[in-house]
Design a protein around this motif. Structure first.
Motif, PDB file in Angstrom:
ATOM      1  N   ARG A  85     -20.775 -10.868  -1.912  1.00 31.80           N
ATOM      2  CA  ARG A  85     -19.835 -12.267  -1.752  1.00 31.80           C
ATOM      3  C   ARG A  85     -18.353 -12.085  -1.850  1.00 31.80           C
ATOM      4  NH1 ARG A  85     -23.465 -15.552  -0.080  1.00 31.80           N
ATOM      5  NH2 ARG A  85     -22.387 -17.519  -0.641  1.00 31.80           N
ATOM      6  N   HIS A  86     -18.203 -10.730  -1.272  1.00 29.79           N
ATOM      7  CA  HIS A  86     -16.919 -10.363  -1.108  1.00 29.79           C
ATOM      8  C   HIS A  86     -16.469  -9.412  -0.079  1.00 29.79           C
ATOM      9  CE1 HIS A  86     -12.924  -8.146  -2.298  1.00 29.79           C
ATOM     10  NE2 HIS A  86     -12.662  -9.199  -3.011  1.00 29.79           N
ATOM     11  N   PHE A  87     -15.536  -9.371   0.741  1.00 32.30           N
ATOM     12  CA  PHE A  87     -15.385  -8.531   2.012  1.00 32.30           C
ATOM     13  C   PHE A  87     -15.160  -7.072   1.620  1.00 32.30           C
ATOM     14  CE2 PHE A  87     -14.597 -12.422   4.299  1.00 32.30           C
ATOM     15  CZ  PHE A  87     -15.424 -12.190   5.509  1.00 32.30           C
ATOM     16  N   GLY A  88     -14.266  -6.879   0.467  1.00 33.73           N
ATOM     17  CA  GLY A  88     -14.226  -5.521   0.106  1.00 33.73           C
ATOM     18  C   GLY A  88     -15.345  -4.841  -0.542  1.00 33.73           C
ATOM     19  N   ARG A  89     -15.844  -5.575  -1.670  1.00 34.20           N
ATOM     20  CA  ARG A  89     -16.978  -5.046  -2.074  1.00 34.20           C
ATOM     21  C   ARG A  89     -18.119  -4.521  -1.003  1.00 34.20           C
ATOM     22  NH1 ARG A  89     -15.916  -8.954  -6.112  1.00 34.20           N
ATOM     23  NH2 ARG A  89     -17.436 -10.096  -5.449  1.00 34.20           N
ATOM     24  N   CYS A 109     -21.304  -0.484   1.902  1.00 34.99           N
ATOM     25  CA  CYS A 109     -21.755   0.037   3.198  1.00 34.99           C
ATOM     26  C   CYS A 109     -20.789   1.296   3.655  1.00 34.99           C
ATOM     27  CB  CYS A 109     -21.356  -1.039   4.279  1.00 34.99           C
ATOM     28  SG  CYS A 109     -22.459  -2.400   4.176  1.00 34.99           S
ATOM     29  N   HIS A 110     -20.105   1.745   2.657  1.00 33.94           N
ATOM     30  CA  HIS A 110     -19.109   3.185   2.705  1.00 33.94           C
ATOM     31  C   HIS A 110     -18.397   3.078   4.303  1.00 33.94           C
ATOM     32  CE1 HIS A 110     -21.741   4.742  -0.570  1.00 33.94           C
ATOM     33  NE2 HIS A 110     -22.686   4.385   0.360  1.00 33.94           N
ATOM     34  N   VAL A 111     -17.928   1.827   4.491  1.00 31.63           N
ATOM     35  CA  VAL A 111     -16.795   1.542   5.665  1.00 31.63           C
ATOM     36  C   VAL A 111     -15.446   0.862   4.946  1.00 31.63           C
ATOM     37  CG1 VAL A 111     -18.823   1.698   7.294  1.00 31.63           C
ATOM     38  CG2 VAL A 111     -17.817  -0.556   6.331  1.00 31.63           C
ATOM     39  N   THR A 112     -14.642   1.022   5.895  1.00 33.62           N
ATOM     40  CA  THR A 112     -13.452   0.363   5.420  1.00 33.62           C
ATOM     41  C   THR A 112     -13.637  -1.370   5.643  1.00 33.62           C
ATOM     42  OG1 THR A 112     -12.213   0.091   7.668  1.00 33.62           O
ATOM     43  CG2 THR A 112     -11.927   2.257   6.028  1.00 33.62           C
ATOM     44  N   GLN A 113     -12.690  -2.199   4.978  1.00 35.82           N
ATOM     45  CA  GLN A 113     -12.860  -3.549   5.107  1.00 35.82           C
ATOM     46  C   GLN A 113     -12.548  -3.840   6.609  1.00 35.82           C
ATOM     47  OE1 GLN A 113     -11.357  -5.962   1.957  1.00 35.82           O
ATOM     48  NE2 GLN A 113     -10.895  -7.654   3.252  1.00 35.82           N
ATOM     49  N   ILE A 128     -19.635 -16.950   9.426  1.00 33.24           N
ATOM     50  CA  ILE A 128     -19.124 -16.724   8.197  1.00 33.24           C
ATOM     51  C   ILE A 128     -18.080 -17.833   8.083  1.00 33.24           C
ATOM     52  CG2 ILE A 128     -17.794 -15.382   6.535  1.00 33.24           C
ATOM     53  CD1 ILE A 128     -19.275 -12.998   8.205  1.00 33.24           C
ATOM     54  N   VAL A 129     -18.024 -18.518   6.723  1.00 35.44           N
ATOM     55  CA  VAL A 129     -16.880 -19.245   6.673  1.00 35.44           C
ATOM     56  C   VAL A 129     -15.780 -18.683   6.062  1.00 35.44           C
ATOM     57  CG1 VAL A 129     -16.038 -21.485   5.185  1.00 35.44           C
ATOM     58  CG2 VAL A 129     -18.564 -21.239   6.149  1.00 35.44           C
ATOM     59  N   ARG A 130     -14.519 -18.553   6.919  1.00 37.09           N
ATOM     60  CA  ARG A 130     -13.274 -17.837   6.396  1.00 37.09           C
ATOM     61  C   ARG A 130     -12.211 -18.564   5.812  1.00 37.09           C
ATOM     62  NH1 ARG A 130     -15.934 -14.870  10.662  1.00 37.09           N
ATOM     63  NH2 ARG A 130     -16.127 -12.684  10.411  1.00 37.09           N
ATOM     64  N   GLY A 131     -11.542 -18.160   4.912  1.00 28.63           N
ATOM     65  CA  GLY A 131     -10.364 -18.735   4.169  1.00 28.63           C
ATOM     66  C   GLY A 131      -9.495 -17.462   3.909  1.00 28.63           C
ATOM     67  N   HIS A 132      -8.880 -17.630   2.625  1.00 28.46           N
ATOM     68  CA  HIS A 132      -8.055 -16.507   2.254  1.00 28.46           C
ATOM     69  C   HIS A 132      -9.033 -15.538   1.647  1.00 28.46           C
ATOM     70  CE1 HIS A 132      -4.486 -18.229   2.818  1.00 28.46           C
ATOM     71  NE2 HIS A 132      -4.610 -19.605   1.945  1.00 28.46           N
ATOM     72  N   ARG A 133     -10.445 -15.941   1.390  1.00 30.78           N
ATOM     73  CA  ARG A 133     -11.559 -14.883   0.815  1.00 30.78           C
ATOM     74  C   ARG A 133     -12.924 -15.372   1.612  1.00 30.78           C
ATOM     75  NH1 ARG A 133     -10.608 -15.491  -5.177  1.00 30.78           N
ATOM     76  NH2 ARG A 133      -8.476 -15.720  -4.421  1.00 30.78           N
ATOM     77  N   GLU A 180     -15.825 -17.542   1.753  1.00 28.75           N
ATOM     78  CA  GLU A 180     -16.271 -18.720   1.362  1.00 28.75           C
ATOM     79  C   GLU A 180     -17.590 -19.145   1.381  1.00 28.75           C
ATOM     80  OE1 GLU A 180     -13.531 -21.759   2.583  1.00 28.75           O
ATOM     81  OE2 GLU A 180     -11.531 -20.619   1.956  1.00 28.75           O
ATOM     82  N   GLY A 181     -18.548 -18.122   2.175  1.00 27.34           N
ATOM     83  CA  GLY A 181     -19.943 -18.523   2.256  1.00 27.34           C
ATOM     84  C   GLY A 181     -20.331 -18.346   3.949  1.00 27.34           C
ATOM     85  N   PHE A 182     -21.476 -19.001   4.231  1.00 31.91           N
ATOM     86  CA  PHE A 182     -22.111 -18.600   5.408  1.00 31.91           C
ATOM     87  C   PHE A 182     -22.112 -20.124   6.092  1.00 31.91           C
ATOM     88  CE2 PHE A 182     -23.548 -15.070   3.440  1.00 31.91           C
ATOM     89  CZ  PHE A 182     -23.343 -14.021   4.367  1.00 31.91           C
ATOM     90  N   THR A 183     -21.972 -20.256   7.564  1.00 31.86           N
ATOM     91  CA  THR A 183     -22.390 -21.658   8.133  1.00 31.86           C
ATOM     92  C   THR A 183     -23.767 -21.653   8.067  1.00 31.86           C
ATOM     93  OG1 THR A 183     -22.377 -20.332  10.335  1.00 31.86           O
ATOM     94  CG2 THR A 183     -20.455 -21.121   9.468  1.00 31.86           C
ATOM     95  N   ALA A 184     -24.083 -22.712   8.647  1.00 34.45           N
ATOM     96  CA  ALA A 184     -25.837 -22.979   8.768  1.00 34.45           C
ATOM     97  C   ALA A 184     -26.403 -22.229   9.519  1.00 34.45           C
ATOM     98  CB  ALA A 184     -25.981 -24.465   9.052  1.00 34.45           C
ATOM     99  N   GLU A 185     -25.529 -21.762  10.812  1.00 36.66           N
ATOM    100  CA  GLU A 185     -25.993 -20.741  11.505  1.00 36.66           C
ATOM    101  C   GLU A 185     -26.252 -19.228  11.108  1.00 36.66           C
ATOM    102  OE1 GLU A 185     -23.803 -22.504  12.336  1.00 36.66           O
ATOM    103  OE2 GLU A 185     -24.674 -24.339  13.885  1.00 36.66           O
ATOM    104  N   GLY A 186     -25.270 -19.095  10.012  1.00 41.59           N
ATOM    105  CA  GLY A 186     -24.968 -17.759   9.290  1.00 41.59           C
ATOM    106  C   GLY A 186     -26.296 -17.576   8.592  1.00 41.59           C
TER     107      GLY A 186
END
Length: 292
Positions: A16-20, A25-29, A48-53, A55-61
């Motif tokens: 639930r976090h891009f950085g984590r 996955c042992h890659v860069t963000q 993906i529902v994107r904001g400043h961080r 925010e969750g997945f779309t229905a398709e996601g």
């Protein structure tokens, strides 16, 4: 589209976090974000529902995520099949209802003794989430309630019966040595929330005995109930197995006249199972099952 993109999507769902997710996955963000954007472009829809961080997945996601996890699980199984002569390795995910956690310990000990290279992941979930986890491949095995409606259609093997007991802090609620169902109506009750299978069964038993409970607090975890009981918020009805690990710390328990509910190992009912699942079930075959 490749399996790495699907793995990035599954990692993002877990973390639930891009950085984590990138670290997992042992890659860069930036690499993870770019590959996920590439996946969206290939599928022609936002996942993906994107904001400043995050925010969750779309229905398709959410739909793509279900398929991604199945593909990744099948790929993992394929790797296991291709190394059939070698020791079991990789990850094996086990879901468990909260009340069965103490009973899970000896099972885990046996698995660690027999498969030291196998990585075990334990997830404590409500019954409906356990069923969904089995269905979409997030879980390989479940320790749960085979008689629950959500578990219909899964293969299972019995372990034991979960018996109910009345629990209280005697400093606030001294319980008599003999306690019947009818007497529960005399106490303020702190119980698991209604979506929990243990609570559903308790509601059925209370209704059967014509008891209108004096409900004062609800919680969706046994640990939270333990805190409430310690503080004298009320009396609860929990499983006998959980108390084996918790009594001796100020709480007392009284058994109720009830046959309890069956607890077992559950897995997807398929003609052919993964090498890992077959090996795990073989090791656990000697556990439980008597008199159920």
């Amino acid at each position: 589209m490749d399996h790495r993109q699907l793995a990035f999507l599954a990692a993002l769902a877990d973390e639930r976090h891009f950085g984590r997710a990138a670290r997992a996955c042992h890659v860069t963000q930036p690499t993870l974000s770019a590959r996920l954007k590439q996946l969206e472009d290939e599928l022609g829809t936002a996942l993906i529902v994107r904001g400043h961080r995050f925010e969750g997945f779309t229905a398709e996601g959410e739909r793509v995520l279900v398929h991604a996890r199945r593909v990744l699980a099948e790929l993992d199984e394929l790797r296991g099949e291709l190394t059939a002569g070698s020791p079991l390795n990789g990850r094996f995910s086990i879901g468990v209802v909260p009340s069965a956690l103490p009973e899970l310990v000896p099972l885990l000990r046996r698995l660690r003794e027999n498969f030291p290279q196998l990585s075990l992941r334990i997830r404590e979930l409500a019954t409906s989430a356990l069923a969904q986890g089995l269905e979409d491949g997030q879980l390989d095995l479940v320790v749960g309630f085979p008689d629950a409606p959500a578990m219909a259609g899964f293969a299972w093997r019995p372990l034991y019966r979960e018996l109910p007991v009345v629990v209280a802090n005697p400093e606030y609620f001294p319980l008599p040595e003999q306690l019947g169902w009818q007497q529960l109506g005399n106490y303020p009750l702190v119980l698991l929330t209604p979506e929990m299978q243990q609570r559903r069964r308790l509601n059925q038993r209370l209704e059967l005995h014509g008891i209108q409970p004096r409900l004062v607090l609800e919680a969706n975890s046994v640990a939270a109930l333990r805190t409430m009981l310690d503080a004298g918020c009320g009396v609860s009805v929990l499983s006998e197995g959980w108390l084996q690990a918790s009594l001796g710390q100020g709480l007392v328990a009284r058994p109720l006249d009830d046959e309890g509910q069956r607890v077992g190992l559950l897995w997807r009912a398929e003609q052919r199972h993964s090498r890992r699942l077959e090996a795990v079930l073989a090791v656990l075959r000697e556990e439980g099952g008597g008199g159920l």
